[in-house]
Design a protein around this motif. Structure first.
Motif, PDB file in Angstrom:
ATOM      1  N   PRO A  71       0.849  -1.225   0.007  1.00 22.36           N
ATOM      2  CA  PRO A  71       0.262  -0.007   0.114  1.00 22.36           C
ATOM      3  C   PRO A  71       0.952   1.156  -0.087  1.00 22.36           C
ATOM      4  O   PRO A  71       1.942   1.286   0.565  1.00 22.36           O
ATOM      5  CB  PRO A  71      -0.818  -0.220   1.270  1.00 22.36           C
ATOM      6  N   ARG A  72       0.270   2.291  -0.656  1.00 20.54           N
ATOM      7  CA  ARG A  72       0.995   3.587  -0.594  1.00 20.54           C
ATOM      8  C   ARG A  72       0.780   3.978   0.825  1.00 20.54           C
ATOM      9  O   ARG A  72      -0.045   4.062   1.702  1.00 20.54           O
ATOM     10  CB  ARG A  72       0.505   4.642  -1.693  1.00 20.54           C
ATOM     11  N   ARG A  73       2.163   4.550   1.235  1.00 17.91           N
ATOM     12  CA  ARG A  73       2.426   5.225   2.733  1.00 17.91           C
ATOM     13  C   ARG A  73       2.242   6.540   3.011  1.00 17.91           C
ATOM     14  O   ARG A  73       1.847   7.103   4.003  1.00 17.91           O
ATOM     15  CB  ARG A  73       3.629   4.504   3.379  1.00 17.91           C
ATOM     16  N   GLY A  74       2.444   7.185   2.052  1.00 14.38           N
ATOM     17  CA  GLY A  74       2.767   8.692   2.256  1.00 14.38           C
ATOM     18  C   GLY A  74       3.925   8.947   1.609  1.00 14.38           C
ATOM     19  O   GLY A  74       4.828   8.438   1.109  1.00 14.38           O
ATOM     20  N   ARG A  75       4.440  10.546   1.905  1.00  7.60           N
ATOM     21  CA  ARG A  75       5.478  11.041   1.427  1.00  7.60           C
ATOM     22  C   ARG A  75       6.576  11.004   2.475  1.00  7.60           C
ATOM     23  O   ARG A  75       6.317  11.466   3.698  1.00  7.60           O
ATOM     24  CB  ARG A  75       5.337  12.412   0.851  1.00  7.60           C
ATOM     25  N   ALA A  76       7.594  10.777   2.313  1.00  4.84           N
ATOM     26  CA  ALA A  76       8.978  10.912   3.210  1.00  4.84           C
ATOM     27  C   ALA A  76      10.003  11.534   2.717  1.00  4.84           C
ATOM     28  O   ALA A  76      10.389  11.420   1.366  1.00  4.84           O
ATOM     29  CB  ALA A  76       9.280   9.625   3.980  1.00  4.84           C
ATOM     30  N   VAL A  77      10.963  12.253   3.207  1.00  4.03           N
ATOM     31  CA  VAL A  77      12.124  12.765   3.087  1.00  4.03           C
ATOM     32  C   VAL A  77      13.198  12.031   3.848  1.00  4.03           C
ATOM     33  O   VAL A  77      12.942  12.015   5.185  1.00  4.03           O
ATOM     34  CB  VAL A  77      12.305  14.385   3.258  1.00  4.03           C
ATOM     35  N   VAL A  78      14.135  11.819   3.485  1.00  5.61           N
ATOM     36  CA  VAL A  78      15.624  11.192   3.943  1.00  5.61           C
ATOM     37  C   VAL A  78      16.608  12.157   3.974  1.00  5.61           C
ATOM     38  O   VAL A  78      16.924  12.673   2.908  1.00  5.61           O
ATOM     39  CB  VAL A  78      16.062   9.950   3.609  1.00  5.61           C
ATOM     40  N   VAL A  79      17.073  12.779   5.140  1.00 10.43           N
ATOM     41  CA  VAL A  79      17.892  14.037   5.069  1.00 10.43           C
ATOM     42  C   VAL A  79      19.063  13.831   5.687  1.00 10.43           C
ATOM     43  O   VAL A  79      19.270  13.022   6.703  1.00 10.43           O
ATOM     44  CB  VAL A  79      16.971  15.169   5.875  1.00 10.43           C
ATOM     45  N   LEU A 126       6.636  12.611   6.962  1.00 10.88           N
ATOM     46  CA  LEU A 126       7.772  11.763   7.481  1.00 10.88           C
ATOM     47  C   LEU A 126       8.917  12.299   7.359  1.00 10.88           C
ATOM     48  O   LEU A 126       9.360  12.420   6.028  1.00 10.88           O
ATOM     49  CB  LEU A 126       7.559  10.263   7.369  1.00 10.88           C
ATOM     50  N   MET A 127       9.672  12.586   8.154  1.00 11.60           N
ATOM     51  CA  MET A 127      11.274  12.968   7.793  1.00 11.60           C
ATOM     52  C   MET A 127      12.103  12.072   8.766  1.00 11.60           C
ATOM     53  O   MET A 127      12.076  11.898   9.775  1.00 11.60           O
ATOM     54  CB  MET A 127      11.509  14.466   8.435  1.00 11.60           C
ATOM     55  N   VAL A 128      12.936  11.620   7.997  1.00 11.92           N
ATOM     56  CA  VAL A 128      13.930  10.593   8.493  1.00 11.92           C
ATOM     57  C   VAL A 128      15.311  11.356   8.549  1.00 11.92           C
ATOM     58  O   VAL A 128      16.016  11.646   7.455  1.00 11.92           O
ATOM     59  CB  VAL A 128      14.531   9.379   7.784  1.00 11.92           C
ATOM     60  N   LEU A 129      16.052  11.736   9.638  1.00 11.31           N
ATOM     61  CA  LEU A 129      17.241  12.411   9.612  1.00 11.31           C
ATOM     62  C   LEU A 129      18.215  11.429   9.892  1.00 11.31           C
ATOM     63  O   LEU A 129      18.483  10.786  10.949  1.00 11.31           O
ATOM     64  CB  LEU A 129      17.320  13.454  10.935  1.00 11.31           C
ATOM     65  N   ALA A 130      19.212  10.939   8.563  1.00  8.40           N
ATOM     66  CA  ALA A 130      19.825   9.755   8.615  1.00  8.40           C
ATOM     67  C   ALA A 130      21.226  10.391   8.912  1.00  8.40           C
ATOM     68  O   ALA A 130      22.053  10.339   7.946  1.00  8.40           O
ATOM     69  CB  ALA A 130      19.733   9.381   7.274  1.00  8.40           C
ATOM     70  N   CYS A 131      21.748  10.351  10.237  1.00  6.29           N
ATOM     71  CA  CYS A 131      23.211  10.649  10.371  1.00  6.29           C
ATOM     72  C   CYS A 131      23.790   9.427  10.329  1.00  6.29           C
ATOM     73  O   CYS A 131      23.224   8.262  10.787  1.00  6.29           O
ATOM     74  CB  CYS A 131      23.281  11.352  11.503  1.00  6.29           C
ATOM     75  N   SER A 132      25.061   9.375   9.905  1.00  3.86           N
ATOM     76  CA  SER A 132      25.767   7.965   9.963  1.00  3.86           C
ATOM     77  C   SER A 132      26.212   7.343  11.209  1.00  3.86           C
ATOM     78  O   SER A 132      26.414   7.942  12.191  1.00  3.86           O
ATOM     79  CB  SER A 132      27.203   8.316   9.138  1.00  3.86           C
TER      80      SER A 132
END
Length: 202
Positions: A71-79, A126-132
């Motif tokens: 299913p489509r979940r929505g929009r997300a950004v991975v930052v 949704l925003m995912v703040l993806a620090c290493s």
């Protein structure tokens, strides 16, 4: 674009990592181990970069997943933040979310102003703040600043933060304003789905 043709590594990858999340977890741990090696002066910066490039190459050549109706979940950004040189964690998270039905945009090296402008255009939930997890972040202020900027533009935005510092000190997330912490890359999809019921309309 496109999927690489199957190579001699495909049977091995399928044997040790039957699901994409399994392979992502293996590559994340390998990347963290490379960071540990560099911190212990076991390799130089060039060796670290070459090793991480090799891991990203394995991910790009991964066996294609079984076609599933999701299913489509929505929009997300991975930052990722300015100065973040190791993008493997962000790439893994973005691809796993996309495979789970999210419409994903990657925003690399985004400062607060650029982030606010992008959020105004993309209107994600949704925003995912993806620090290493490769190396620790010496200063949590940029992460806090990014979350504050995101909240100014999208007050109802759900935020998942990650990174080596947060994996080693989960309580830090509360001080940054994140809704959840992704300790391991394979946990990004369950976390996002848990938050989905509270996400702001896109």
């Amino acid at each position: 674009g496109g999927t690489a043709a199957p190579g001699p590594t495909e049977p091995l990858l399928r044997a040790v990592a039957p699901e994409q999340a399994d392979l992502a977890a293996l590559l994340e741990e390998a990347a963290a181990a490379l960071g540990d090696l560099w911190l212990a002066d076991g390799c130089d910066g060039l060796g670290l970069s070459l090793g991480l490039t090799g891991l990203q190459g394995v991910w790009r050549r991964r066996p294609p997943p079984e076609p599933l109706a999701v299913p489509r979940r929505g929009r997300a950004v991975v930052v990722t933040l300015p100065g973040e040189r190791h993008l493997i964690g962000a790439i893994l998270k973005a691809d796993l979310l996309r495979a789970a039905g999210w419409e994903v945009t990657k925003l690399f090296a985004s400062g607060p102003a650029a982030l606010e402008a992008a959020l105004a255009t993309l209107r994600p939930s949704l925003m995912v703040l993806a620090c290493s997890r490769v190396l620790p972040q010496s200063d949590p202020a940029p992460m806090a600043g990014a979350i504050a900027a995101a909240r100014r533009q999208r007050p109802g935005l759900a935020v998942i933060a990650g990174g080596r510092n947060l994996a080693e000190s989960p309580r830090m997330a509360a001080t940054l304003g994140a809704d959840a912490v992704c300790h391991r890359v394979a946990g990004i999809v369950p976390l996002a789905q848990d938050l989905a019921q509270d996400l702001a309309p896109a």
